[in-house]
Design a protein around this motif. Structure first.
Motif, short mmCIF file in Angstrom:
data_model
loop_
_atom_site.label_atom_id
_atom_site.label_comp_id
_atom_site.label_asym_id
_atom_site.label_seq_id
_atom_site.Cartn_x
_atom_site.Cartn_y
_atom_site.Cartn_z
N SER A 35 1.61 5.64 -0.89
CA SER A 35 0.56 7.39 -0.79
C SER A 35 0.46 7.86 -2.67
O SER A 35 1.17 6.88 -2.94
CB SER A 35 1.13 7.76 0.36
N GLU A 36 -0.12 8.86 -2.67
CA GLU A 36 -0.44 9.37 -3.90
C GLU A 36 0.99 9.51 -4.42
O GLU A 36 1.45 9.80 -5.42
CB GLU A 36 -0.99 10.93 -3.92
N LEU B 217 3.06 2.30 2.24
CA LEU B 217 3.41 2.50 3.78
C LEU B 217 2.46 1.14 4.52
O LEU B 217 2.36 1.45 5.86
CB LEU B 217 1.04 2.95 3.55
N VAL C 192 0.41 -1.47 -0.14
CA VAL C 192 0.41 -0.03 0.21
C VAL C 192 0.69 1.26 0.39
O VAL C 192 1.82 1.54 0.71
CB VAL C 192 -1.00 0.20 0.89
N ARG D 154 -4.91 6.26 -1.88
CA ARG D 154 -3.96 5.08 -1.43
C ARG D 154 -3.84 4.26 -2.82
O ARG D 154 -4.84 4.34 -3.27
CB ARG D 154 -4.41 4.65 0.17
#
Length: 377
Positions: free
Chosen positions: A25-26, A31, A23, A113
């Motif tokens: 972030s933009e 993450l 996972v 996400r």
């Protein structure tokens, strides 16, 4: 379902998944990862979380991934979402491996996400490589066998060892079509089934090799075609045999057929079943030569102890370049077919004491002349 239950379920899925789940972030910062990520890449969660996900990909894939994220931030369009891609992954030790990457977008509490699912496809790519090797080997075998077949057929013609295509073509087509279907099925499995087991890969590779051997054996068998059976001669009504040949094929309404062989024409003394094969071949050839229509005419001319049958069409004709070769085995002016029909017809007529000749002009038509022995009624 309560939020705590949802979180517990999500955590259980992350823990038990056999594929790596990452996972980000933009901005591409990692993450969260699952245990399978560490097993696949060799990095511990602490080494990956907080870093840019491009650390898990070598150039140029790392730059491409950064560019995808930058384009998304500028346009809001996620071009790779929901589209599986084959890329290359990089492990902690620097080694690389092929992997399948699927990305999905998740928006929670106003934050966006991206979740990526990564699968190692090393075994699948190896199987594809082995399949290509087998295909190249098969093509080489076919080329070699084709050349051997041409040489063997030349010897067979001289020794009168041609067989009737009508007796063997069905069996040959069946014997080749079945292994080809098996090859296609195994190739489809190896190309499309995700993460097949090693045993399954070996099973399908063994199957492919076995089917290649079957096809090889069929081609070999073609070089040992049996001798034409001796004709069972009797007095035959040639006009009736022509009618039977015309009924055996579909004649386009645009083709005008004229059977000028008189009912009282001398009977021929030959094997009616073998002569029927010859007539069927000539009728099919004439029809194929007149795709836009024309005329097909049968005439009988007494010639001493023979009856000469003239089969004339107004089709596309045959060039002088090909005319002298069309009675040879494995020679064909058609895009499909083995080029055996006319050579078999020539062999049949020779065994029945007759002969086959041909004249043709391009765009004017073709005339086949069959010499058949006659006898008294």
């Amino acid at each position: 379902m309560e939020r705590k239950q949802q979180q517990a379920l999500l955590a259980a899925i992350m823990e038990s998944a056999v594929d790596a789940i990452i996972v980000i972030s933009e901005q591409g910062v990692v993450l969260q990862v699952n245990p399978a990520t560490e097993r696949l890449f060799g990095f511990s969660p602490e080494e990956v979380i907080g870093q840019n996900v491009s650390m898990l990909m070598p150039p140029p894939y790392s730059q491409e991934h950064d560019q995808y994220l930058e384009n998304y931030r500028q346009t809001g369009i996620a071009k790779i979402i929901g589209i599986g891609r084959e890329v290359v992954g990089r492990r902690k030790d620097g080694s690389t491996f092929p992997m399948h990457l699927a990305v999905s977008k998740v928006q929670t509490e106003g934050l966006i996400r991206f979740a990526g699912i990564v699968r190692d496809i090393t075994d699948l790519k190896r199987a594809e490589w082995e399949l290509r090797e087998l295909n190249e080997d098969l093509e080489q075998r076919v080329r070699e066998r084709t050349e051997q077949l041409r040489e063997a057929q030349a010897d067979l013609v001289r020794a009168e060892k041609m067989a009737t295509l009508g007796e063997v073509s069905g069996g040959i087509a069946h014997e080749i079509r079945n292994p080809l279907n098996a090859l296609r099925t195994s190739a489809y499995y190896l190309r499309n089934v995700p993460s097949p087991t090693q045993e399954k890969i070996r099973e399908h590779l063994r199957r492919i090799e076995h089917q290649v051997l079957i096809i090889d054996n069929v081609v070999t068998a073609l070089t040992d075609v049996a001798r034409l059976p001796d004709p069972k001669t009797e007095f035959c009504d040639l006009r009736r045999l022509i009618c039977d040949a015309l009924r055996s094929v579909r004649v386009d309404p645009a083709i005008h057929v004229c059977n000028d062989v008189p009912e009282d024409a001398p009977r021929i003394f030959a094997d009616p079943n073998q002569i029927q094969i010859v007539l069927n071949n000539l009728v099919r050839n004439a029809i194929e030569a007149m795709p836009d229509g024309g005329s097909l005419t049968f005439r009988a001319v007494p010639a001493g102890p023979f009856l000469q049958l003239q089969v004339c069409d107004t089709g596309t004709g045959i060039s002088a370049e090909h005319l002298g070769k069309i009675l040879e085995p494995l020679y064909s002016t058609k895009t499909r077919g083995m080029g055996l029909g006319l050579s078999i017809s020539k062999s049949i007529l020779a065994k029945n004491g007759g002969a086959l000749e041909v004249d043709s002009q391009v765009n004017q038509g073709t005339e086949f002349r069959i010499q058949l022995p006659t006898g008294r009624r």
